[in-house]
Motif scaffolding. Structure first.
Motif, PDB file in Angstrom:
ATOM      1  N   LEU A  10       0.701  -1.500  -0.108  1.00  0.00           N
ATOM      2  CA  LEU A  10       0.044   0.119   0.005  1.00  0.00           C
ATOM      3  C   LEU A  10       0.868   1.235  -0.109  1.00  0.00           C
ATOM      4  N   VAL A  11       2.005   1.231   0.392  1.00  0.00           N
ATOM      5  CA  VAL A  11       2.999   2.641   0.636  1.00  0.00           C
ATOM      6  C   VAL A  11       3.970   2.083  -0.332  1.00  0.00           C
ATOM      7  N   ASP A  12       4.418   2.753  -1.189  1.00  0.00           N
ATOM      8  CA  ASP A  12       5.880   2.786  -1.933  1.00  0.00           C
ATOM      9  C   ASP A  12       6.864   3.503  -1.243  1.00  0.00           C
ATOM     10  N   VAL A  13       8.074   2.921  -1.494  1.00  0.00           N
ATOM     11  CA  VAL A  13       9.195   3.725  -0.928  1.00  0.00           C
ATOM     12  C   VAL A  13       9.330   5.175  -1.366  1.00  0.00           C
ATOM     13  N   PRO A  14       9.230   5.666  -2.464  1.00  0.00           N
ATOM     14  CA  PRO A  14       9.464   7.225  -2.761  1.00  0.00           C
ATOM     15  C   PRO A  14       8.375   8.061  -1.958  1.00  0.00           C
ATOM     16  N   THR A  15       7.445   7.509  -1.754  1.00  0.00           N
ATOM     17  CA  THR A  15       6.226   8.262  -1.103  1.00  0.00           C
ATOM     18  C   THR A  15       6.442   8.511   0.314  1.00  0.00           C
ATOM     19  N   ALA A  16       6.737   7.331   0.803  1.00  0.00           N
ATOM     20  CA  ALA A  16       7.292   7.349   2.096  1.00  0.00           C
ATOM     21  C   ALA A  16       8.376   8.161   2.473  1.00  0.00           C
ATOM     22  N   ALA A  17       9.430   8.222   1.717  1.00  0.00           N
ATOM     23  CA  ALA A  17      10.545   8.835   1.891  1.00  0.00           C
ATOM     24  C   ALA A  17      10.162  10.343   1.744  1.00  0.00           C
ATOM     25  N   VAL A  98      -8.331  -2.426   2.190  1.00  0.00           N
ATOM     26  CA  VAL A  98      -6.935  -2.903   1.725  1.00  0.00           C
ATOM     27  C   VAL A  98      -7.202  -3.012   0.052  1.00  0.00           C
ATOM     28  N   ASN A  99      -8.348  -3.658  -0.233  1.00  0.00           N
ATOM     29  CA  ASN A  99      -8.258  -3.625  -2.080  1.00  0.00           C
ATOM     30  C   ASN A  99      -8.846  -2.419  -2.598  1.00  0.00           C
ATOM     31  N   ARG A 100      -9.469  -1.394  -1.671  1.00  0.00           N
ATOM     32  CA  ARG A 100      -9.748  -0.092  -2.311  1.00  0.00           C
ATOM     33  C   ARG A 100      -8.523   0.820  -2.506  1.00  0.00           C
ATOM     34  N   ARG A 101      -7.660   0.462  -1.524  1.00  0.00           N
ATOM     35  CA  ARG A 101      -6.172   1.019  -1.692  1.00  0.00           C
ATOM     36  C   ARG A 101      -5.363   0.684  -2.690  1.00  0.00           C
ATOM     37  N   ARG A 102      -5.390  -0.607  -2.849  1.00  0.00           N
ATOM     38  CA  ARG A 102      -4.682  -1.315  -3.948  1.00  0.00           C
ATOM     39  C   ARG A 102      -5.343  -0.692  -5.175  1.00  0.00           C
ATOM     40  N   ARG A 103      -6.633  -0.675  -5.418  1.00  0.00           N
ATOM     41  CA  ARG A 103      -7.134  -0.243  -6.631  1.00  0.00           C
ATOM     42  C   ARG A 103      -6.573   1.200  -7.007  1.00  0.00           C
ATOM     43  N   GLU A 104      -6.624   2.132  -5.744  1.00  0.00           N
ATOM     44  CA  GLU A 104      -6.216   3.610  -6.058  1.00  0.00           C
ATOM     45  C   GLU A 104      -5.000   3.524  -6.437  1.00  0.00           C
ATOM     46  N   ILE A 105      -3.912   2.632  -6.009  1.00  0.00           N
ATOM     47  CA  ILE A 105      -2.393   2.722  -6.233  1.00  0.00           C
ATOM     48  C   ILE A 105      -2.208   2.229  -7.741  1.00  0.00           C
ATOM     49  N   ALA A 106      -3.379   1.058  -7.991  1.00  0.00           N
ATOM     50  CA  ALA A 106      -2.936   0.687  -9.324  1.00  0.00           C
ATOM     51  C   ALA A 106      -3.254   1.750 -10.420  1.00  0.00           C
ATOM     52  N   GLU A 107      -4.462   2.476 -10.096  1.00  0.00           N
ATOM     53  CA  GLU A 107      -4.887   3.366 -10.861  1.00  0.00           C
ATOM     54  C   GLU A 107      -4.177   4.570 -10.971  1.00  0.00           C
ATOM     55  N   ARG A 108      -3.427   5.145  -9.898  1.00  0.00           N
ATOM     56  CA  ARG A 108      -2.202   6.141  -9.915  1.00  0.00           C
ATOM     57  C   ARG A 108      -1.127   5.554 -10.966  1.00  0.00           C
TER      58      ARG A 108
END
Length: 198
Positions: A10-17, A98-108
């Motif tokens: 759900l959280v990618d490294v660049p975003t967290a950094a 979790v699935n909603r967040r995954r969809r949001e990430i996939a859409e981004r």
């Protein structure tokens, strides 16, 4: 799937950094937060990071652990809280969230890929016309004018206009020229097939 897997998904490294104050430059290169440096040497990938200077590496959880001197579970709780993921660390995750967040990430990610493809198309077309214009320009007044040169002269200003417009607009406005980009892509392929890249 564990809570650790969910967080990493759900959280990618660049975003967290970026969220935690790491100075990120072009190409997701960052000033490494684990040693002193003046030039970025830490590469941030979606699922991990690696510093070419000090060899620090790991996933998003390890990044937060190292940044804040936390245990793995504390890092998970920190990410969960800071990014509003709504995961219950002490019980199985709410799969709907979790699935909603995954969809949001996939859409981004899909949107980012679409924008990059559109830019690449416009840039390749402009670069092709620029090569035609330079390579096939008449060398003498009596020389026959090559049709590639004529084509480039007639279209290069418009190609530049589209490229500049695309660079200066936001994502919503970029969608408005999608049909024109599709036409340019077909035109680029036609030119390459008929005349070659040079």
């Amino acid at each position: 799937m564990t809570i650790f897997d969910d967080i990493k998904e759900l959280v990618d490294v660049p975003t967290a950094a970026r969220s935690y104050g790491v100075e990120v430059h072009r190409g997701n290169m960052a000033l490494c937060p684990f040693h002193r440096e003046r030039h970025p040497s830490c590469k941030l990938y979606a699922d991990h990071y690696y510093c070419f200077g000090c060899q620090a590496h790991g996933d998003v959880i390890k990044l937060v652990q190292e940044l804040f001197s936390l245990s793995a579970i504390e890092a998970v709780k920190q990410l969960n809280s800071d990014f509003g993921l709504g995961l219950d660390v002490d019980k199985p995750p709410d799969m709907e969230k979790v699935n909603r967040r995954r969809r949001e990430i996939a859409e981004r990610k899909a949107e980012k890929a679409r924008v990059e493809r559109m830019y690449d198309t416009l840039y390749k077309y402009f670069a092709l016309l620029d090569r035609y214009k330079i390579r096939y320009a008449p060398k003498a007044p009596t020389e026959d004018i090559d049709r590639r040169y004529v084509y480039a002269i007639h279209n290069i200003e418009y190609a530049w206009y589209l490229l500049e417009t695309f660079n200066r607009t936001d994502t919503e406005q970029q969608k408005d020229i999608k049909l024109e980009v599709d036409r340019i892509e077909r035109e680029y392929k036609r030119c390459v097939e008929e005349w070659g890249e040079w």
